[in-house]
Design a protein around this motif. Structure first.
Motif, PDB file in Angstrom:
ATOM      1  N   ILE A  77       0.881  -0.966  -0.342  1.00 43.91           N
ATOM      2  CA  ILE A  77       0.117   0.141   0.006  1.00 43.91           C
ATOM      3  C   ILE A  77       0.760   0.854   0.085  1.00 43.91           C
ATOM      4  O   ILE A  77       0.904   1.524  -0.912  1.00 43.91           O
ATOM      5  N   PHE A 101       1.361   3.897  -3.605  1.00 49.47           N
ATOM      6  CA  PHE A 101       0.697   4.966  -2.534  1.00 49.47           C
ATOM      7  C   PHE A 101       1.866   6.136  -3.269  1.00 49.47           C
ATOM      8  O   PHE A 101       1.545   7.325  -4.096  1.00 49.47           O
ATOM      9  N   TRP A 133      -7.554   4.594  -2.352  1.00 47.80           N
ATOM     10  CA  TRP A 133      -6.106   3.798  -1.495  1.00 47.80           C
ATOM     11  C   TRP A 133      -5.371   4.843  -0.726  1.00 47.80           C
ATOM     12  O   TRP A 133      -4.794   4.239  -0.003  1.00 47.80           O
ATOM     13  N   ARG A 181      -3.561   3.726   2.866  1.00 47.71           N
ATOM     14  CA  ARG A 181      -2.732   4.269   3.825  1.00 47.71           C
ATOM     15  C   ARG A 181      -3.073   4.352   4.473  1.00 47.71           C
ATOM     16  O   ARG A 181      -1.290   4.539   5.132  1.00 47.71           O
TER      17      ARG A 181
END
Length: 230
Positions: free
Chosen positions: A138, A142, A156, A160
């Motif tokens: 993740i 990102f 997302w 995060r």
């Protein structure tokens, strides 16, 4: 302890710095994704055939060992200010993981996990792989999207800044379990090493609280800024 690298400066890195950070984050995304998916693919058959200890020797070297060791560069990135991540918290997070992989699993993995290990050690190892792997897929994803100039999907961003509530306790518990199980073998190797690991377990209590609250504060700061922007 699961590791965190802060978002690049608002103006964003440029030129070679941006290209390097994009390459670094993308490489880590692929490495952690490979490690996580490959380990996960072995679990169903290992559980069905009662060969769970076989996962450790199959996945640890070079997959997890090499992938986790790349995190050393994050300390350097923070030190030379390539990223905004606080140096102290970054160093603490990276050091805890490197202790587990290099100080525990390299010398004692065969005794506390794997063929001669117990299921407690095997589950703790899988807990580390799961917590670290999901967190890093993740996180690095990102950063890779951000550095590519793309827009990070809202879902997302939510992952995060929210999944650590569950993944961090899993990672910390798994790390502490492996360290605890290594106390006996460490004492046989050198009593001073055993005392050092005991001290580490004691430090984990306030250290984990500091890092956990730091991540909560970071989450609030980011999401507050996002709400203002919206």
């Amino acid at each position: 302890m699961p590791s965190k690298q802060a978002t690049p400066r608002p103006s964003g890195p440029t030129g070679l710095t941006r290209g390097y950070l994009f390459t670094y984050n993308t490489a880590n995304l692929l490495a952690w994704g490979t490690c996580l998916l490959y380990t996960a693919s072995l679990v169903p058959n290992a559980v069905a055939s009662k060969t769970l200890p076989s996962i450790f020797p199959t996945t640890f070297n070079p997959l997890l060992l090499a992938t986790q060791s790349l995190a050393l560069l994050e300390v350097l990135h923070s030190l030379v200010r390539l990223v905004r991540a606080p140096f102290i918290t970054t160093a603490m997070q990276v050091a805890s993981r490197l202790l587990v992989v290099w100080g525990i699993l390299v010398p004692f993995g065969g005794e506390i996990v794997g063929a001669r290990g117990t299921q407690v050690g095997d589950y703790a190892y899988l807990g580390c792989v799961a917590a670290w792997g999901v967190t890093e897929v993740i996180r690095y994803g990102f950063f890779a999207i951000t550095l590519s100039g793309g827009n990070v999907p809202g879902w997302w961003t939510w992952l995060r800044y929210n999944t650590f509530y569950v993944l961090y306790p899993i990672g910390i518990t798994s790390e502490c379990t492996l360290i605890f199980k290594a106390l006996g073998p460490a004492g046989e190797l050198n009593p001073l090493f055993q005392y050092f690991l005991i001290a580490v377990l004691v430090i984990y209590v306030p250290g984990s609280y500091i890092l956990y609250t730091h991540m909560i504060a970071q989450r609030r700061k980011v999401l507050r800024g996002k709400k203002r922007a919206d």
